[in-house]
Write a protein that holds these residues in place. Structure first.
Motif, mmCIF file in Angstrom:
data_model
loop_
_atom_site.group_PDB
_atom_site.id
_atom_site.type_symbol
_atom_site.label_atom_id
_atom_site.label_comp_id
_atom_site.label_asym_id
_atom_site.label_seq_id
_atom_site.Cartn_x
_atom_site.Cartn_y
_atom_site.Cartn_z
ATOM 1 N N ASP A 266 30.108 101.432 54.889
ATOM 2 C CA ASP A 266 30.903 100.285 55.330
ATOM 3 C C ASP A 266 30.538 99.018 54.572
ATOM 4 O O ASP A 266 31.338 98.075 54.491
ATOM 5 C CB ASP A 266 30.692 100.036 56.823
ATOM 6 N N GLY A 267 29.335 98.996 54.043
ATOM 7 C CA GLY A 267 28.875 97.849 53.276
ATOM 8 C C GLY A 267 27.693 98.257 52.417
ATOM 9 O O GLY A 267 27.026 99.267 52.688
ATOM 10 N N LEU A 268 27.431 97.486 51.368
ATOM 11 C CA LEU A 268 26.317 97.763 50.466
ATOM 12 C C LEU A 268 25.539 96.477 50.217
ATOM 13 O O LEU A 268 26.126 95.441 49.908
ATOM 14 C CB LEU A 268 26.814 98.323 49.134
ATOM 15 N N MET A 269 24.218 96.559 50.368
ATOM 16 C CA MET A 269 23.358 95.443 50.039
ATOM 17 C C MET A 269 22.718 95.705 48.680
ATOM 18 O O MET A 269 22.048 96.722 48.493
ATOM 19 C CB MET A 269 22.269 95.243 51.090
ATOM 20 N N PHE A 270 22.924 94.790 47.752
ATOM 21 C CA PHE A 270 22.368 94.928 46.403
ATOM 22 C C PHE A 270 21.058 94.154 46.322
ATOM 23 O O PHE A 270 21.000 92.956 46.609
ATOM 24 C CB PHE A 270 23.375 94.440 45.370
ATOM 25 N N HIS B 59 32.264 90.123 56.108
ATOM 26 C CA HIS B 59 31.789 88.991 55.324
ATOM 27 C C HIS B 59 30.771 89.445 54.268
ATOM 28 O O HIS B 59 30.206 90.526 54.351
ATOM 29 C CB HIS B 59 31.135 87.946 56.232
ATOM 30 N N ILE B 60 30.557 88.570 53.295
ATOM 31 C CA ILE B 60 29.449 88.730 52.351
ATOM 32 C C ILE B 60 28.238 88.049 52.984
ATOM 33 O O ILE B 60 28.274 86.861 53.273
ATOM 34 C CB ILE B 60 29.759 88.067 50.999
ATOM 35 N N ILE B 61 27.188 88.805 53.204
ATOM 36 C CA ILE B 61 25.979 88.246 53.806
ATOM 37 C C ILE B 61 24.990 87.970 52.683
ATOM 38 O O ILE B 61 24.559 88.890 51.980
ATOM 39 C CB ILE B 61 25.361 89.208 54.834
ATOM 40 N N ARG B 62 24.650 86.692 52.513
ATOM 41 C CA ARG B 62 23.803 86.315 51.374
ATOM 42 C C ARG B 62 22.549 85.593 51.839
ATOM 43 O O ARG B 62 22.601 84.712 52.686
ATOM 44 C CB ARG B 62 24.572 85.416 50.406
ATOM 45 N N ALA B 63 21.425 85.952 51.250
ATOM 46 C CA ALA B 63 20.166 85.287 51.540
ATOM 47 C C ALA B 63 20.168 83.881 50.940
ATOM 48 O O ALA B 63 20.586 83.691 49.788
ATOM 49 C CB ALA B 63 18.995 86.086 50.982
ATOM 50 N N VAL B 64 19.706 82.920 51.724
ATOM 51 C CA VAL B 64 19.598 81.541 51.256
ATOM 52 C C VAL B 64 18.184 81.043 51.537
ATOM 53 O O VAL B 64 17.678 81.177 52.653
ATOM 54 C CB VAL B 64 20.632 80.629 51.955
ATOM 55 N N PRO C 71 20.796 79.418 47.363
ATOM 56 C CA PRO C 71 21.155 80.820 47.585
ATOM 57 C C PRO C 71 20.524 81.736 46.548
ATOM 58 O O PRO C 71 20.235 81.317 45.424
ATOM 59 C CB PRO C 71 22.686 80.807 47.457
ATOM 60 N N GLY C 72 20.315 82.981 46.958
ATOM 61 C CA GLY C 72 19.707 83.947 46.051
ATOM 62 C C GLY C 72 20.054 85.368 46.445
ATOM 63 O O GLY C 72 21.093 85.628 47.042
ATOM 64 N N SER C 73 19.157 86.277 46.143
ATOM 65 C CA SER C 73 19.330 87.687 46.469
ATOM 66 C C SER C 73 18.392 88.037 47.624
ATOM 67 O O SER C 73 17.386 87.365 47.848
ATOM 68 C CB SER C 73 19.003 88.549 45.246
ATOM 69 N N PRO C 74 18.758 89.114 48.364
ATOM 70 C CA PRO C 74 19.873 90.049 48.158
ATOM 71 C C PRO C 74 21.170 89.548 48.773
ATOM 72 O O PRO C 74 21.206 88.504 49.421
ATOM 73 C CB PRO C 74 19.380 91.315 48.859
ATOM 74 N N ALA C 75 22.224 90.347 48.547
ATOM 75 C CA ALA C 75 23.529 90.050 49.137
ATOM 76 C C ALA C 75 24.173 91.354 49.579
ATOM 77 O O ALA C 75 24.033 92.389 48.920
ATOM 78 C CB ALA C 75 24.430 89.329 48.144
ATOM 79 N N PRO D 223 25.874 82.772 55.090
ATOM 80 C CA PRO D 223 24.479 82.676 54.650
ATOM 81 C C PRO D 223 23.487 83.058 55.739
ATOM 82 O O PRO D 223 23.729 82.845 56.925
ATOM 83 C CB PRO D 223 24.337 81.189 54.296
ATOM 84 N N VAL D 224 22.382 83.634 55.315
ATOM 85 C CA VAL D 224 21.253 83.899 56.204
ATOM 86 C C VAL D 224 20.062 83.134 55.654
ATOM 87 O O VAL D 224 19.609 83.389 54.535
ATOM 88 C CB VAL D 224 20.929 85.410 56.276
ATOM 89 N N LYS D 225 19.567 82.183 56.415
ATOM 90 C CA LYS D 225 18.459 81.358 55.965
ATOM 91 C C LYS D 225 17.146 82.115 56.090
ATOM 92 O O LYS D 225 16.787 82.580 57.172
ATOM 93 C CB LYS D 225 18.415 80.055 56.770
#
Length: 209
Positions: free
Chosen positions: A109-113, A139-144, A149-153, A185-187
């Motif tokens: 259902d989703g992939l985290m790179f 949504h795109i869940i991205r580490a911040v 912002p950065g990886s992973p996503a 974003p996820v802080k």
């Protein structure tokens, strides 16, 4: 931690370590001299990439994939029961690994790179991002981090077609910039978690080499 959606982890481990330099890699290759990539540099009893693998293994992903051009990395992945995807053309750039990982995980259902050179990422960070996706599916869940912002996503399956059309050295950031309205974003409290080891200076500062 298990979530309802099927989310796969794609660990990207095909780079050439060009910014690290041959000298640094040889210096820390050990007696057998077989280290050919920064991902295999020993750090706290394990290869650099193994820290990423082990954090992913404990985070609750439905499956873990490792995209690599290196036999040693493939062996480490198999020992952990991960799916190994051979990148036979790593010279094509980062996009090649992203495309291969997306194709391998199409039933997710989703992939985290996850870059393989980020040894300070923890299972808790991955789990937090997985839980966030449960609350914000699609949504795109991205580490911040404190510095940006950065990886992973984590990308939803609705964007796989975008990931599969990447070329050259373009990674998931290209898709993130195209769909800013989809980014959640996820802080991450620990700024060290966002460090990737690319240069001898970074290896010296963060790994004590």
């Amino acid at each position: 931690m298990k979530v309802g959606a099927k989310i796969g982890a794609v660990i990207l481990a095909s780079g050439f370590s060009s910014r690290m330099g041959d000298r640094m890699i040889r210096q820390h290759s050990g007696k057998n001299g077989k280290v050919v990539n920064k991902l295999l540099i020993p750090y706290r009893g394990k290869a650099l990439v193994e820290h990423v693998m082990d954090s992913a293994a404990f985070a609750g992903f439905s499956r873990c994939f490792v995209v690599t051009a290196y036999e040693a990395v493939a062996y480490m992945s198999c020992r952990r029961g991960f799916d190994v995807i051979l990148n036979d053309h790593p010279e094509s750039g980062q996009s090649r690994s992203v495309v291969l990982g997306t194709q391998a995980g199409k039933d997710m259902d989703g992939l985290m790179f996850i870059p393989g050179d980020m040894p300070f990422l923890t299972p808790g960070i991955f789990s937090e991002m997985l839980e966030t996706y449960e609350r914000h599916p699609g949504h795109i869940i991205r580490a911040v981090y404190s510095y940006g912002p950065g990886s992973p996503a984590l990308f939803p399956s609705s964007l796989y077609h975008e990931l599969e059309t990447l070329t050259g050295d373009n990674g998931g950031k290209t898709v993130i910039l195209k769909y800013p309205e989809k980014v959640f974003p996820v802080k991450i409290a620990d700024p060290q978690a966002g460090v990737d080891i690319d240069t001898p200076e970074e290896a010296g500062r963060w790994l004590g080499l």
